[in-house]
Enzyme design. Structure first.
Site, short mmCIF file in Angstrom:
data_model
loop_
_atom_site.label_atom_id
_atom_site.label_comp_id
_atom_site.label_asym_id
_atom_site.label_seq_id
_atom_site.Cartn_x
_atom_site.Cartn_y
_atom_site.Cartn_z
N HIS A 272 97.83 85.85 -135.03
CA HIS A 272 99.04 86.67 -135.26
C HIS A 272 100.13 85.86 -135.99
O HIS A 272 100.42 86.13 -137.13
CB HIS A 272 99.59 87.31 -133.98
CG HIS A 272 98.56 88.06 -133.19
ND1 HIS A 272 97.86 89.12 -133.74
CD2 HIS A 272 98.09 87.91 -131.92
CE1 HIS A 272 97.02 89.59 -132.82
NE2 HIS A 272 97.13 88.87 -131.73
N ASP A 323 90.38 92.14 -133.39
CA ASP A 323 91.15 91.97 -132.16
C ASP A 323 90.82 93.03 -131.10
O ASP A 323 89.79 92.93 -130.45
CB ASP A 323 92.65 91.95 -132.54
CG ASP A 323 93.55 91.50 -131.40
OD1 ASP A 323 93.08 91.41 -130.27
OD2 ASP A 323 94.75 91.23 -131.64
#
Ligand code: NGQ
Ligand code: ZN
Length: 458
Positions: A272, A323
Site C-alpha cells: 500500500h 489483496d
C-alpha cells in the site's frame, strides 16, 4: 511442448515480432528470439505477454466477496470492514481455506496472474491454539498453489500486537499470534517444502501496528540467516489513522520510521504505502523496495490514492496485488490503477512512460518487473533465464479482433471488461488454461461454493 512461435510478443524492452520461445524441462526460457520464421513450431492464437506476478493475496478473503458491501455502523470504514473480516476468519477450517485458495488460484491463472505472494496470517485453530501440525494452514496454501499450478511465494505473517506501543492482541486476532521464535521454527519447517515445490519462502511482519521493533529486527535477521535474499513484505501507511497512531507513538510517519529502523532494501515490498509525504516517496524509492499497489482493494476499503508519478519520478519499483480479491483480474487492476491517477490528476494516460506511450504496455512491463522482484522469483518476463510464465491473448476476441498487437493489449486492459480476452496461460512452460479455462475449473468452483455455503449458512 517446449517451444512456441508468436507473431507478436511483449519482451522487457517492448513489442517484437516473429518471436521464437523455447524453454527447458525446468520451465526456464532458453530462447527468446525475434525475427525468426515460424517453421514447424506451433503458433500462438494471438500476442504473447508476460504473466503478471500477483504480489499481495489473503486467499481466504476471496470467499467474503459481496458480504461486506452494506452499511453497518453509522460510518463504515476500513476498520469496520476489518471487524467483519475477523469474524469471517475466526470460523474457517483448514479444508475450507484450501478449497477457497485452490479456486482463487485457478481464477488468478484464468485472469492472467502466473504467480502469487500469499501474505498468510491465519496460523492457528479457531480458538487460537496451534494445530497439532503447526504448519497445517501453510501446507494447505502450498497444496492449493500446487493443485492450481500457480507460482508461489509463501509469506508467513508475524503478528504480535494490536497497536503501536505493544498493545496486546485482541480476541479476533488470536489465530494470527506467534512469538518470534515460533515464526523462525515455522520458517525452518517450510523452507524444504517450498524448495521441493519450486515455491519461494519469505516473511511478512504484518505491520508496524502488529510487530514491535525488537521482533521486527529479530525476525528479519532470522529469515535472512535461512535465506539471505528472501523477500520481506509489510503493510504500511494504508490508512490515515495508522499514520496518526505512528506519529503519536514515535514522532515519525510509518514509512519514515521503517526506513530509519529496518534494513529496507530491494528485498522488501511495502504494501500500500498510500500515505507518504514527499521525503518518504524519495527515500522509499531510493531504498530499492517495491511498492505493492492493490488498486481494487484500496478502492474497496477507502484507503486513498498512491501518487504514481511521484513514485516513478523517484525511480520507484512497483507491482500489483489483488489483496482482498474484490477483483481477480490482472488487466482490470492495471485499468483501475490508471483510472485512479486520471481522477486524481485530471489528466489522461498518466502512466505512459518515455519508452512506451501505450499505458497498458508501460504498466504491464513495470508491474511484471516489480512483481517479480517482490516475489523473489525469476518471473521478470519474456527473457532467457526467466520462468516461461506468459499469457496468450485471444486475437479472435470481439474486443481485440483486427487490431495491431499493442492495441490488442490496450483493448484487453481498457475495453474487454467482464469478459476475458485470454486464450491461454502458461506457467513454467506448462499450459495451465485453454480457451480461458483451467481443467479443474468446475471441480474447484464446486468445492469453493460448498465451503462458502458452509461459512455463510452454517
Ligand atoms: C489484512 N488487509 O491483513 O487482511 C489487512 C487488514 C489490518 C488490508 N490491509 C488488517 N487490506 O491491516 O490490520
Ligand atoms: Zn493485505
Amino acid at each position: 511442448m517446449t517451444s512456441l512461435h508468436a507473431k507478436n510478443a511483449l519482451l522487457p524492452t517492448g513489442w517484437a515480432s516473429n518471436v521464437l520461445l523455447q524453454w527447458n524441462a525446468k520451465g526456464e526460457l532458453t530462447t527468446v528470439t525475434p525475427d525468426t520464421p515460424p517453421g514447424n513450431t506451433p503458433k500462438t492464437a494471438g500476442p504473447v505477454t508476460p504473466g503478471l506476478p500477483n504480489l499481495h493475496s489473503h486467499a481466504f478473503q476471496r470467499a467474503m466477496g459481496g458480504l461486506t458491501e452494506f452499511r453497518g455502523a453509522t460510518q463504515d470504514s476500513f476498520w469496520s470492514w476489518r471487524t467483519l473480516m475477523y469474524q469471517f476468519a475466526a470460523r474457517l477450517s483448514p479444508e475450507q481455506v484450501e478449497a477457497i485458495a485452490t479456486w482463487l488460484y485457478i481464477e488468478m491463472l484464468e485472469a492472467g496472474y502466473t504467480s502469487v505472494c500469499e501474505f498468510h496470517y491465519l496460523h492457528h485453530s479457531t480458538d487460537g491454539t496451534p494445530y497439532a501440525d503447526d504448519a497445517e494452514l501453510s501446507k494447505a496454501l502450498l497444496r492449493a498453489a500446487h493443485t492450481a499450478g500457480i507460482g508461489m511465494t509463501l509469506l508467513p505473517v508475524l503478528y504480535q500486537t494490536s497497536g503501536f506501543d505493544s498493545t496486546p492482541p485482541t480476541a479476533g486476532q488470536r489465530r494470527f499470534i506467534r512469538s518470534t521464535d515460533s515464526m523462525l521454527c515455522l520458517l525452518d519447517t517450510l523452507k524444504p517444502l517450498c524448495d521441493a515445490q519450486g515455491a519461494r519462502l519469505g516473511l511478512a511482519p504484518h505491520s508496524l501496528r502488529a510487530v514491535p521493533p525488537d521482533s521486527l529486527r529479530e525476525a528479519v535477521a532470522g529469515l535472512h540467516a535461512i535465506d539471505a535474499s528472501a523477500p520481506v513484505h509489510i503493510h504500511i501507511a494504508e490508512q490515515t489513522a495508522e499514520v496518526d497512531a505512528c506519529l503519536a507513538w514515535s514522532g515519525q510517519r510509518p514509512v519514515a520510521w521503517l526506513l530509519d529502523h529496518a534494513p529496507v532494501d530491494a528485498r522488501w515490498c511495502l504494501i500500500h504505502a498510500t500515505h507518504m509525504v514527499d521525503t518518504e516517496y524519495q527515500r522509499a524509492a531510493a531504498s530499492g523496495a517495491v511498492a505493492g499497489i492493490c488498486p481494487s482493494t484500496e478502492a474497496n476499503l477507502g484507503d486513498g490514492l498512491f501518487d504514481m508519478p511521484r513514485w516513478r519520478g523517484a525511480g520507484g519499483a512497483w507491482g500489483i496485488g489483488s489483496d482482498s480479491h474484490a477483483c481477480v483480474n490482472a488487466a482490470e487492476e492495471l485499468m483501475l490503477l490508471e483510472y485512479g491517477q486520471r481522477l486524481q490528476f485530471r489528466q489522461r494516460n498518466v502512466l505512459a512512460s518515455t519508452d512506451h506511450s501505450q499505458v497498458a504496455t508501460a504498466t504491464l512491463l513495470q508491474a511484471v518487473a516489480g512483481g517479480a522482484q517482490a516475489s523473489g522469483r525469476a518471473a521478470k518476463g519474456l527473457a532467457v533465464g526467466q520462468r516461461a510464465d506468459f499469457c496468450v491473448l485471444d486475437a479472435q476476441h470481439l474486443a481485440l479482433a483486427g487490431l495491431a498487437a499493442p492495441d490488442m493489449l490496450s483493448a484487453h486492459v481498457f475495453a474487454s471488461h467482464r469478459t476475458s480476452a485470454l486464450d491461454a496461460v502458461w506457467v513454467g512452460g506448462q499450459q495451465r488454461t485453454r480457451q480461458g479455462r483451467h481443467p479443474l475449473h468446475d471441480a474447484a468452483a464446486a468445492a469453493f461454493i460448498q465451503a462458502r455455503t458452509q461459512l455463510t449458512q452454517g
